[in-house]
Motif scaffolding. Sequence first.
Motif, PDB file in Angstrom:
ATOM      1  N   ALA A 151      -2.259  10.954   4.013  1.00 43.50           N
ATOM      2  CA  ALA A 151      -2.826   9.609   3.847  1.00 43.50           C
ATOM      3  C   ALA A 151      -1.779   8.532   4.133  1.00 43.50           C
ATOM      4  O   ALA A 151      -2.094   7.466   4.668  1.00 43.50           O
ATOM      5  CB  ALA A 151      -3.392   9.450   2.436  1.00 43.50           C
ATOM      6  N   ILE A 152      -0.527   8.821   3.778  1.00 46.16           N
ATOM      7  CA  ILE A 152       0.569   7.891   4.068  1.00 46.16           C
ATOM      8  C   ILE A 152       0.789   7.794   5.581  1.00 46.16           C
ATOM      9  O   ILE A 152       1.004   6.702   6.119  1.00 46.16           O
ATOM     10  CB  ILE A 152       1.851   8.335   3.321  1.00 46.16           C
ATOM     11  CG1 ILE A 152       1.672   8.129   1.812  1.00 46.16           C
ATOM     12  CG2 ILE A 152       3.078   7.591   3.831  1.00 46.16           C
ATOM     13  CD1 ILE A 152       2.744   8.768   0.947  1.00 46.16           C
ATOM     14  N   ALA A 184      -2.097   5.713   6.987  1.00 43.26           N
ATOM     15  CA  ALA A 184      -1.946   4.279   6.715  1.00 43.26           C
ATOM     16  C   ALA A 184      -1.104   3.606   7.795  1.00 43.26           C
ATOM     17  O   ALA A 184      -1.415   2.496   8.246  1.00 43.26           O
ATOM     18  CB  ALA A 184      -1.307   4.067   5.341  1.00 43.26           C
ATOM     19  N   ASP A 239       2.173   7.768  -6.054  1.00 46.75           N
ATOM     20  CA  ASP A 239       1.174   8.833  -6.244  1.00 46.75           C
ATOM     21  C   ASP A 239       1.695  10.159  -5.708  1.00 46.75           C
ATOM     22  O   ASP A 239       1.518  11.214  -6.333  1.00 46.75           O
ATOM     23  CB  ASP A 239      -0.142   8.471  -5.544  1.00 46.75           C
ATOM     24  CG  ASP A 239      -0.878   7.326  -6.219  1.00 46.75           C
ATOM     25  OD1 ASP A 239      -0.558   7.018  -7.396  1.00 46.75           O
ATOM     26  OD2 ASP A 239      -1.760   6.727  -5.575  1.00 46.75           O
ATOM     27  N   TYR A 240       2.311  10.102  -4.547  1.00 48.84           N
ATOM     28  CA  TYR A 240       2.884  11.301  -3.908  1.00 48.84           C
ATOM     29  C   TYR A 240       3.955  11.912  -4.817  1.00 48.84           C
ATOM     30  O   TYR A 240       3.976  13.136  -5.037  1.00 48.84           O
ATOM     31  CB  TYR A 240       3.472  10.899  -2.561  1.00 48.84           C
ATOM     32  CG  TYR A 240       4.191  11.988  -1.790  1.00 48.84           C
ATOM     33  CD1 TYR A 240       3.538  13.129  -1.343  1.00 48.84           C
ATOM     34  CD2 TYR A 240       5.541  11.843  -1.466  1.00 48.84           C
ATOM     35  CE1 TYR A 240       4.203  14.108  -0.606  1.00 48.84           C
ATOM     36  CE2 TYR A 240       6.215  12.806  -0.726  1.00 48.84           C
ATOM     37  CZ  TYR A 240       5.547  13.936  -0.300  1.00 48.84           C
ATOM     38  OH  TYR A 240       6.218  14.895   0.434  1.00 48.84           O
ATOM     39  N   ASP A 284       0.833  -1.202   0.000  1.00 54.80           N
ATOM     40  CA  ASP A 284       0.000   0.000   0.000  1.00 54.80           C
ATOM     41  C   ASP A 284       0.872   1.258   0.000  1.00 54.80           C
ATOM     42  O   ASP A 284       0.633   2.203  -0.768  1.00 54.80           O
ATOM     43  CB  ASP A 284      -0.922  -0.006   1.232  1.00 54.80           C
ATOM     44  CG  ASP A 284      -1.833   1.212   1.288  1.00 54.80           C
ATOM     45  OD1 ASP A 284      -2.340   1.624   0.216  1.00 54.80           O
ATOM     46  OD2 ASP A 284      -2.033   1.778   2.380  1.00 54.80           O
ATOM     47  N   LEU A 285       1.898   1.253   0.842  1.00 59.70           N
ATOM     48  CA  LEU A 285       2.800   2.415   0.917  1.00 59.70           C
ATOM     49  C   LEU A 285       3.541   2.615  -0.393  1.00 59.70           C
ATOM     50  O   LEU A 285       3.725   3.754  -0.847  1.00 59.70           O
ATOM     51  CB  LEU A 285       3.799   2.238   2.062  1.00 59.70           C
ATOM     52  CG  LEU A 285       3.237   2.355   3.479  1.00 59.70           C
ATOM     53  CD1 LEU A 285       4.300   1.985   4.509  1.00 59.70           C
ATOM     54  CD2 LEU A 285       2.709   3.764   3.759  1.00 59.70           C
ATOM     55  N   GLU A 311      -1.947  13.546   0.124  1.00 60.27           N
ATOM     56  CA  GLU A 311      -1.406  12.194  -0.072  1.00 60.27           C
ATOM     57  C   GLU A 311      -0.389  11.852   1.025  1.00 60.27           C
ATOM     58  O   GLU A 311      -0.351  10.719   1.523  1.00 60.27           O
ATOM     59  CB  GLU A 311      -0.759  12.070  -1.449  1.00 60.27           C
ATOM     60  CG  GLU A 311      -0.382  10.653  -1.842  1.00 60.27           C
ATOM     61  CD  GLU A 311      -1.561   9.688  -1.842  1.00 60.27           C
ATOM     62  OE1 GLU A 311      -1.454   8.615  -1.202  1.00 60.27           O
ATOM     63  OE2 GLU A 311      -2.598  10.000  -2.464  1.00 60.27           O
ATOM     64  N   ARG A 360       1.202   4.327  -2.737  1.00 63.53           N
ATOM     65  CA  ARG A 360       0.918   5.706  -2.295  1.00 63.53           C
ATOM     66  C   ARG A 360       2.113   6.632  -2.545  1.00 63.53           C
ATOM     67  O   ARG A 360       1.934   7.795  -2.933  1.00 63.53           O
ATOM     68  CB  ARG A 360       0.541   5.719  -0.818  1.00 63.53           C
ATOM     69  CG  ARG A 360      -0.859   5.179  -0.542  1.00 63.53           C
ATOM     70  CD  ARG A 360      -1.272   5.431   0.895  1.00 63.53           C
ATOM     71  NE  ARG A 360      -2.612   4.944   1.157  1.00 63.53           N
ATOM     72  CZ  ARG A 360      -3.733   5.582   0.820  1.00 63.53           C
ATOM     73  NH1 ARG A 360      -3.657   6.739   0.170  1.00 63.53           N
ATOM     74  NH2 ARG A 360      -4.911   5.082   1.109  1.00 63.53           N
TER      75      ARG A 360
END
Length: 572
Positions: A463-464, A467, A444-445, A437-438, A460, A441
Amino acid sequence: MARVLITSAIPYINGIKHLGNLVGSQLPADLFARYNRARGHEVMFICATDEHGTPAELAAAKAGKPVAEYCAEMHEVQAEIARGFRLSFDHFGRSSSQRNHKLTQAFAGRLADQGLIREVTEKMIFSVDDNRFLPDRYIEGTCPNCGFDSARGDQCDNCTKQLDPTDLINPRSTVSGSTNLELRETKHLYLMQRALKDKLEAWIDSKTDWPILTTSIAKKWLNDGDGLQDRGITRDLHWGIPVKKGDQPWPGMEGKVFYVWFDAPIEYIAGTAEWADANGLDDTAWERWWRTDKGASDVTYYQFMGKDNVPFHTLSFPATILGSGEPWKLVDYLKSFNYLNYDGGQFSTSRGRGVFMDQALSILPADYWRWWLLSHAPETSDAEFTWENFQASVNKDLADVLGNLVSRVTKFAKSKFGDDIPAGGAFGPQETALIADLGARVRDYEALMAQMEVRKAAAELRAIWVAGNEYLQSAAPWTVVKTDPERAQAMIRLSFNLIRLYAVLSAPFIPDAAQTMMTALNCDDWSWPEDMAHAMRVLPAGHGFTVPENLFRKITDEERTDWQTRFAGKRD
């Protein structure tokens, strides 16, 4: 490795800027510079103080100081505040530097050689008692539109109507108060921007990836009304860069200086030359950033500014560059920002309304401000600072999400396993899922940071952080340790690597907190997480750590109320 040139709009010398000025140029530019350095790119980040023009002379007169002395003092004040906000300029220069004198004069000479300068005779107000021409801001009088008795020769601050000095009723000199004024002829130089309209339009049309805000403003100035106009580049002032044609006198221009709008953006180039001088390097060191015939063809140049500066940077400065006929580097991407308003109104220096940069640092450390401003950057529309929003963002994002994770992991590890990262256990399905998941992400970041989508990148990043918190809540090592201490050790080992990951990713936004995290981890490995499985194993078992001071403290309701009152200013 890419080569990245970054400039942010240069702040005017007359006073300390407010938070809206900071988030409109310097701070997002710093974010981008830090990010690119973190990715291993070669970065040159230049800013300066804008020191010429009427407001500098007026501010110096008000302070009772010679203008050169005033500018030198205010440059140091602004440089110190920039350091306080951790703005990582490679050089913070001065538009009054000798480098800028020579370069501005050289550009003017080149433009003249290219047939792009014309002399214009115009009538201006002359103060007999002061024995000088008075530029617009040196004249005050009554506004013919609203009757305000302190309207300036360029604009009425009360009704905002644009004015000419000759429009004012009962005009007076702001130098001496004299009303002994008369119209006299004077000559000035104009840059023939209209002759460059087609070139400018083609260049702007080629920038298909620019923000809509940037291109819409540029097109408006190009085409609306009478379209792009030729623009005066000289003034009847004492303080400024003397008008010369290269290094030669300019007949008829004795005693005049270049207009501040002309010389200020040239300081981006001059500031890079100042950087070379300050580091004992020769001219090739700065020319490789700015001359496409000397290495700058592989440079990508980014500018950051508020929307009020866009016309100068999409039209006037490019006109200077293109008109010179020389191989200077033009901007590749211009990131413009809307305005940040203050608590239901506007920031106002004169009314003491809003938070200014020095005041902000006297209340809370830089990271608190950096996070709020960047995560609320006015990209697609004007934004508004409110104390309620600021308090909520600091308390939830920084204290509850990031700070809480760091505190829980380090304190729990120390109490259960001592001063070293524990060695037991292996990563299981939960850890594997988090790593995947990281990894997604972070990609995306990276994309958002590369595109300078500041608010989205902040969201983002948060969001990290979330998580990791959700993993900790679900894995619950403080419960597992009672029945399966080996499994709990693996969770904690991953969590320490999570903190290092957060330090690396968060450093462009909150550099001080990132450094605090790394110091607590006894780590100096700032390598970017290209491979998340590896990144989650950088800190090995047996690696020592300490429990850091609280990363972020919460803002109390009492503090918020006090600050709201203190910075409300005087209302009309």
